[in-house]
Design an enzyme around this catalytic site. Structure first.
Site, mmCIF file in Angstrom:
data_model
loop_
_atom_site.group_PDB
_atom_site.id
_atom_site.type_symbol
_atom_site.label_atom_id
_atom_site.label_comp_id
_atom_site.label_asym_id
_atom_site.label_seq_id
_atom_site.Cartn_x
_atom_site.Cartn_y
_atom_site.Cartn_z
ATOM 1 N NE ARG A 112 -2.085 -1.300 3.427
ATOM 2 C CZ ARG A 112 -2.533 -0.775 4.819
ATOM 3 N NH1 ARG A 112 -3.510 -0.392 4.899
ATOM 4 N NH2 ARG A 112 -1.534 -1.394 5.817
ATOM 5 C CG ASN A 163 -3.765 -4.137 3.338
ATOM 6 O OD1 ASN A 163 -3.146 -4.120 2.370
ATOM 7 N ND2 ASN A 163 -3.490 -4.218 4.506
#
Length: 122
Positions: A48, A66
């Protein structure tokens, strides 16, 4: 005096030239949106943060998060070439990741994002 004014208006840039990227009916030409679901070993490997850094480098807006199923989901908007560059990056991700599959959906540009953020898990 009249001749001088006419010359001034003829050499003045058009409003479109001053406005930046050409927008037609509220949608910038060449702007795209992509929705990705990246599968593999993509959580707990800085995917990320790396995606955010890459998207910002490319001048894109959107988010990454996520998912409970172990995948990473990403939505990005911007110039088509830069969106394609992010897609190419997502095929491998950061060196700590192992990308097995990237589900890709192209969508219409909305312009709803101000920047590119890391979001909380769904």
């Amino acid at each position: 005096m009249q001749r001088h004014r006419a010359e001034h208006f003829q050499t003045r840039p058009s409003a479109l030239a001053l406005a930046g990227p050409l927008r037609l009916y509220g949608c910038a030409m060449g702007q795209k949106r992509i929705h990705l679901v990246v599968r593999g070993r993509v959580q707990d490997v800085f995917f990320r943060a790396s995606a955010q850094r890459e998207a910002r480098r490319l001048g894109l807006t959107g988010w990454v998060r996520n998912r409970p199923d172990g995948a990473v989901e990403l939505i990005a908007e911007g110039e088509e070439d830069q969106v394609k560059d992010l897609l190419a990056w997502a095929q491998h991700g950061p060196s700590t990741a192992r990308v097995d599959k990237v589900d890709t959906r192209w969508r219409s540009y909305t312009g709803e994002f101000a920047d590119f953020r890391i979001m909380n898990e769904t």
